[in-house]
Design a protein around this motif. Sequence first.
Motif, PDB file in Angstrom:
ATOM      1  N   LYS A  55       1.183  -1.124   0.097  1.00 25.38           N
ATOM      2  CA  LYS A  55      -0.196   0.027  -0.372  1.00 25.38           C
ATOM      3  C   LYS A  55       0.917   1.657  -0.191  1.00 25.38           C
ATOM      4  O   LYS A  55       1.002   2.081  -0.643  1.00 25.38           O
ATOM      5  N   GLU A  59       0.544   4.671  -2.937  1.00 27.98           N
ATOM      6  CA  GLU A  59       0.689   5.225  -2.253  1.00 27.98           C
ATOM      7  C   GLU A  59       2.093   6.940  -2.738  1.00 27.98           C
ATOM      8  O   GLU A  59       1.945   7.627  -2.923  1.00 27.98           O
ATOM      9  N   PHE A  96     -13.808  -6.919  -0.768  1.00 24.26           N
ATOM     10  CA  PHE A  96     -13.801  -5.509  -0.270  1.00 24.26           C
ATOM     11  C   PHE A  96     -14.951  -5.573   0.671  1.00 24.26           C
ATOM     12  O   PHE A  96     -15.120  -5.874   1.220  1.00 24.26           O
ATOM     13  N   ASP A 206      -5.381   1.252  -7.646  1.00 20.44           N
ATOM     14  CA  ASP A 206      -6.668   2.001  -6.101  1.00 20.44           C
ATOM     15  C   ASP A 206      -7.524   0.903  -5.309  1.00 20.44           C
ATOM     16  O   ASP A 206      -7.188   0.742  -4.364  1.00 20.44           O
ATOM     17  N   LYS A 210      -7.290  -0.360  -1.493  1.00 21.41           N
ATOM     18  CA  LYS A 210      -7.934   0.102  -0.709  1.00 21.41           C
ATOM     19  C   LYS A 210      -8.645  -1.414   0.071  1.00 21.41           C
ATOM     20  O   LYS A 210      -8.630  -1.633   1.020  1.00 21.41           O
ATOM     21  N   THR A 211      -8.249  -2.818  -0.234  1.00 20.58           N
ATOM     22  CA  THR A 211      -8.159  -3.813  -0.367  1.00 20.58           C
ATOM     23  C   THR A 211      -6.861  -4.392   0.689  1.00 20.58           C
ATOM     24  O   THR A 211      -6.999  -5.045   1.687  1.00 20.58           O
ATOM     25  N   GLU A 213      -5.643  -1.999   2.448  1.00 21.13           N
ATOM     26  CA  GLU A 213      -6.094  -1.016   3.683  1.00 21.13           C
ATOM     27  C   GLU A 213      -7.202  -1.991   4.076  1.00 21.13           C
ATOM     28  O   GLU A 213      -7.173  -1.656   6.245  1.00 21.13           O
ATOM     29  N   ARG A 214      -8.043  -2.345   3.585  1.00 14.51           N
ATOM     30  CA  ARG A 214      -9.365  -2.474   4.798  1.00 14.51           C
ATOM     31  C   ARG A 214      -8.957  -4.303   5.142  1.00 14.51           C
ATOM     32  O   ARG A 214      -9.700  -4.357   6.530  1.00 14.51           O
TER      33      ARG A 214
END
Length: 326
Positions: A55, A59, A96, A206, A210-211, A213-214
């Motif tokens: 991640k 970023e 997700f 993206d 997101k994956t 992070e979640r």
Amino acid sequence: MEGARGSPLSALKHKIPANSPRGSAHVGTRDAKSLIEPPPPLPICRPFWQMRLIKNSVENGGNLTRRLHVPKAVWQQHGMKIAGVNQKIVALQRLFVLVCKTCDGHELTADGAGAFTRPLRALREFLLEAHEIQNDLARPFPFIPAVETKPVATEAKTESSTLLKMAGLMNSVAQSVRKGATTVVERVGTAVPGRLTDDEMKNYADFVMKTCERCQVFDAWMQRITEIADQEKKALRTADGLTRMVAKSRGDVARAEDVRVEMIKVCKFIEDVICEIFLRDISAMLQRFIRKSRKNFARMSWDEDSRTLLDTPLTPMDSSSFGDNK
């Protein structure tokens, strides 16, 4: 084509040496010292640590190992080829939603009767759907292991039992033939990836971010359930003579251990499926990025040499320098 398991990123699956050489070469211009998060104390939580590194690379660009830096531009390459990107995005979308449905509203606490009942049920339901995602990805991607699902046991009638068995056998043969044909077609289609547009590449990056992070909620769950189980075991060892408290403590330890067993299965799924896909894609993107950078550097050096030759004034030569032409 997907990369092999012996890729440079396979070092993430092992312990990073503490005495890494200071002058080691790495992709990028940053100093690799102190730019990487240390591995977690719990080895089972390593997949979530890998996700945090991935991640960060999406970023801002970051190190995946002490010797390997992944610039942010790696995730922004124009015309990049990623095998089966549509199947991967669909799987990440399903994952997700599944993580949100599993973890929202559930807390791991040792207080109250049946404190671990709901999280345990939620984790088991998560694994059922996660294994479906894994089997769907195992068809186009041979490096993902398929999960054997146990059929639901049913009572067979005594009448026509032989016919029922034969019908079931024929049905299973037909299903395996259809499954094999579908697998071959999907793998052939995945083996020839198309070039991604800038929007498609950004969309995939993206979803990866997101994956990663979640899924960190599972890291917090794993650490919390390990802490609770250890506390309950310690309380059991140091308990006084109250039979009721000892019995209650024994029950809490058993349920906490059940949750920890399911969490280990979740970590295994994240490592074998999600992290494996991400690391293979990063390996392919890095190889292309390095190859393009090398070509651009060689072209830049040749242009500099050509400009130097063009800027050099030509001096007139005497005809005698060519010798006697007679």
